[in-house]
Design a protein around this motif. Sequence first.
Motif, PDB file in Angstrom:
ATOM      1  N   LEU A  71      -6.525  10.009 -27.476  1.00 58.95           N
ATOM      2  CA  LEU A  71      -6.356   8.608 -27.562  1.00 58.95           C
ATOM      3  C   LEU A  71      -7.112   8.040 -28.820  1.00 58.95           C
ATOM      4  N   ARG A  72      -8.328   8.641 -28.864  1.00 62.28           N
ATOM      5  CA  ARG A  72      -9.195   8.327 -30.177  1.00 62.28           C
ATOM      6  C   ARG A  72      -8.715   8.741 -31.607  1.00 62.28           C
ATOM      7  N   LYS A  73      -7.745   9.856 -31.530  1.00 62.90           N
ATOM      8  CA  LYS A  73      -7.041  10.386 -32.642  1.00 62.90           C
ATOM      9  C   LYS A  73      -5.823   9.280 -32.903  1.00 62.90           C
ATOM     10  N   GLN A  74      -5.127   8.878 -31.943  1.00 62.01           N
ATOM     11  CA  GLN A  74      -4.159   8.010 -32.258  1.00 62.01           C
ATOM     12  C   GLN A  74      -4.538   6.632 -32.679  1.00 62.01           C
ATOM     13  N   VAL A  75      -5.559   6.213 -32.167  1.00 63.43           N
ATOM     14  CA  VAL A  75      -6.338   4.613 -32.728  1.00 63.43           C
ATOM     15  C   VAL A  75      -6.691   4.959 -33.997  1.00 63.43           C
ATOM     16  N   GLU A  76      -7.275   6.213 -34.251  1.00 61.34           N
ATOM     17  CA  GLU A  76      -7.728   6.576 -35.778  1.00 61.34           C
ATOM     18  C   GLU A  76      -6.521   6.264 -36.617  1.00 61.34           C
ATOM     19  N   ILE A  77      -5.362   7.040 -36.148  1.00 64.16           N
ATOM     20  CA  ILE A  77      -4.177   6.896 -37.048  1.00 64.16           C
ATOM     21  C   ILE A  77      -3.757   5.505 -37.469  1.00 64.16           C
ATOM     22  N   GLU A  78      -3.745   4.786 -36.370  1.00 64.34           N
ATOM     23  CA  GLU A  78      -3.195   3.321 -36.399  1.00 64.34           C
ATOM     24  C   GLU A  78      -4.148   2.435 -37.299  1.00 64.34           C
ATOM     25  N   ILE A  79      -5.424   2.687 -37.420  1.00 67.12           N
ATOM     26  CA  ILE A  79      -6.408   2.073 -38.208  1.00 67.12           C
ATOM     27  C   ILE A  79      -5.980   2.590 -39.461  1.00 67.12           C
ATOM     28  N   GLU A  80      -5.841   3.747 -39.865  1.00 66.08           N
ATOM     29  CA  GLU A  80      -5.531   4.259 -41.153  1.00 66.08           C
ATOM     30  C   GLU A  80      -4.103   3.577 -41.768  1.00 66.08           C
ATOM     31  N   GLN A  81      -3.052   3.658 -40.891  1.00 66.71           N
ATOM     32  CA  GLN A  81      -2.012   3.091 -41.166  1.00 66.71           C
ATOM     33  C   GLN A  81      -2.185   1.643 -41.790  1.00 66.71           C
ATOM     34  N   SER A  82      -2.696   0.881 -41.029  1.00 61.11           N
ATOM     35  CA  SER A  82      -2.855  -0.529 -41.302  1.00 61.11           C
ATOM     36  C   SER A  82      -3.666  -0.813 -42.712  1.00 61.11           C
ATOM     37  N   LEU A  83      -4.632   0.048 -42.912  1.00 60.73           N
ATOM     38  CA  LEU A  83      -5.350   0.023 -44.046  1.00 60.73           C
ATOM     39  C   LEU A  83      -4.345   0.346 -45.218  1.00 60.73           C
ATOM     40  N   ASP A  84      -3.787   1.354 -44.831  1.00 61.67           N
ATOM     41  CA  ASP A  84      -2.714   1.846 -46.098  1.00 61.67           C
ATOM     42  C   ASP A  84      -1.876   0.482 -46.410  1.00 61.67           C
ATOM     43  N   LEU A  85      -1.211  -0.003 -45.290  1.00 66.00           N
ATOM     44  CA  LEU A  85      -0.429  -1.174 -45.656  1.00 66.00           C
ATOM     45  C   LEU A  85      -0.811  -2.601 -46.001  1.00 66.00           C
ATOM     46  N   TYR A  86      -2.265  -2.656 -45.299  1.00 70.59           N
ATOM     47  CA  TYR A  86      -2.579  -4.116 -45.577  1.00 70.59           C
ATOM     48  C   TYR A  86      -3.938  -4.362 -46.042  1.00 70.59           C
ATOM     49  N   LEU A  91       2.200  -2.214 -55.053  1.00 71.38           N
ATOM     50  CA  LEU A  91       3.474  -2.988 -54.454  1.00 71.38           C
ATOM     51  C   LEU A  91       2.831  -4.019 -53.464  1.00 71.38           C
ATOM     52  N   LYS A  92       1.341  -3.717 -53.113  1.00 68.40           N
ATOM     53  CA  LYS A  92       0.479  -4.473 -52.199  1.00 68.40           C
ATOM     54  C   LYS A  92       0.337  -5.839 -52.730  1.00 68.40           C
ATOM     55  N   GLN A  93      -0.566  -5.250 -54.020  1.00 64.62           N
ATOM     56  CA  GLN A  93      -0.886  -6.412 -54.829  1.00 64.62           C
ATOM     57  C   GLN A  93       0.439  -7.639 -55.162  1.00 64.62           C
ATOM     58  N   GLN A  94       1.406  -7.017 -55.544  1.00 62.35           N
ATOM     59  CA  GLN A  94       2.574  -7.654 -55.754  1.00 62.35           C
ATOM     60  C   GLN A  94       3.147  -8.682 -54.680  1.00 62.35           C
ATOM     61  N   GLY A 149       4.416 -14.869 -48.769  1.00 63.77           N
ATOM     62  CA  GLY A 149       3.608 -15.758 -47.707  1.00 63.77           C
ATOM     63  C   GLY A 149       3.501 -14.735 -46.583  1.00 63.77           C
ATOM     64  N   PRO A 150       4.765 -14.408 -46.001  1.00 62.15           N
ATOM     65  CA  PRO A 150       4.522 -13.646 -44.947  1.00 62.15           C
ATOM     66  C   PRO A 150       3.620 -12.227 -44.769  1.00 62.15           C
ATOM     67  N   TYR A 151       3.707 -11.748 -45.905  1.00 69.92           N
ATOM     68  CA  TYR A 151       2.751 -10.625 -46.174  1.00 69.92           C
ATOM     69  C   TYR A 151       1.236 -10.893 -46.060  1.00 69.92           C
ATOM     70  N   ARG A 152       1.063 -11.930 -46.778  1.00 67.32           N
ATOM     71  CA  ARG A 152      -0.372 -12.337 -46.678  1.00 67.32           C
ATOM     72  C   ARG A 152      -0.627 -12.728 -45.143  1.00 67.32           C
ATOM     73  N   GLU A 153       0.304 -13.262 -44.357  1.00 72.09           N
ATOM     74  CA  GLU A 153      -0.014 -13.462 -42.748  1.00 72.09           C
ATOM     75  C   GLU A 153      -0.230 -12.307 -42.116  1.00 72.09           C
ATOM     76  N   GLU A 154       0.553 -11.191 -42.560  1.00 66.30           N
ATOM     77  CA  GLU A 154       0.326  -9.957 -41.920  1.00 66.30           C
ATOM     78  C   GLU A 154      -1.095  -9.060 -42.414  1.00 66.30           C
ATOM     79  N   VAL A 155      -1.421  -9.568 -43.461  1.00 66.87           N
ATOM     80  CA  VAL A 155      -2.921  -8.887 -43.869  1.00 66.87           C
ATOM     81  C   VAL A 155      -3.753  -9.631 -43.096  1.00 66.87           C
ATOM     82  N   LEU A 156      -3.913 -10.715 -42.915  1.00 65.68           N
ATOM     83  CA  LEU A 156      -4.655 -11.419 -41.977  1.00 65.68           C
ATOM     84  C   LEU A 156      -4.526 -10.856 -40.498  1.00 65.68           C
ATOM     85  N   GLU A 157      -3.386 -10.534 -39.851  1.00 64.45           N
ATOM     86  CA  GLU A 157      -3.343 -10.290 -38.692  1.00 64.45           C
ATOM     87  C   GLU A 157      -3.770  -8.811 -38.602  1.00 64.45           C
TER      88      GLU A 157
END
Length: 298
Positions: free
Chosen positions: A276-291, A114-117, A123-131
């Motif tokens: 806080l470190r664990k929360q930031v790690e979760i946010e990074i992992e979520q960003s990687l999964d989605l973008y 789905l991410k590849q598609q 276009g909005p998804y590509r912008e979110e990938v960069l952000e």
Amino acid sequence: MIELDNLYTKLTRVKEEMIVNQKYLNHCLQAKANAKRVYESFTKSSDQYTKQQFKRFLTSLIGREEQYIEKIEQSRTKAYKHLNECTETLEQAYLEQERLENERNRLTTQLHALKQQLNETSGPYREEVLEAFSERKHLRETCEEIDEAFYIGQKILRYVYEAIDALDSAKSWSTVDMLGGGFLTDVVKYDHIDKAESIMQKVEVGLMRYQEELKDVSYSWDSGYEYLSNSHRLMDFMLDNIFTDVSNYNKIQDNLSSLENLLNQITTSQNRLSALRKQVEIEIEQSLDLYELDKNQS
């Protein structure tokens, strides 16, 4: 991109279920090991068998051999049944973990496709990938800052423990002083006090650095440590009576209480940093999964 969010939510739920089931699986493994140990204890060694034979001989003398044998067999049967139950439960846990792993892999494959598609058609998804790429860079910098603060905090904790040890020794010698110690007792006592005060200077420097690093963590500490003045020391050496001895003992005790309080405060801040470190790690992992397009390829 609702489909992307829904798919990620499903994947996250499966991952959480895997963590829970893995804990249950570990519990089942331990339960089976315990059950096996109990069952095997009935026929474990010839020494134990000899002891059982001797006990059977004694019971035969008073006419209770049959009751003893029946009790042993009942216990053995019960242990064997429990072992089988634990084995079956463990197998079910393994099957559930396998099912969850398969579901995770399936959803991961769908998410990647789905991410590849979306990257090709939206276009909005590509912008979110960069952000998201820029945001992850900031989050990783935050992790480095947290790690630096945590390192300083751990160093402070080690210093505080050392200061407490030194003051504990000083307190012991102060007790001896009140019971009739002399000049040498004062010398040893102040040697430990000097060591504690030297360490506290390092603690205070560390606290200033610690405070600079704690940007996103609420904190509150006050060592309340009282350094002994030269005049106070001189009076203790010159007068050396029960009043100065008691005064010194109380100051040492107060400083120990202050350090225990500081220890708890720094520990609380360290725990908040870890969270806080664990929360930031979760946010990074979520960003990687989605973008992150190269993540989760199958």
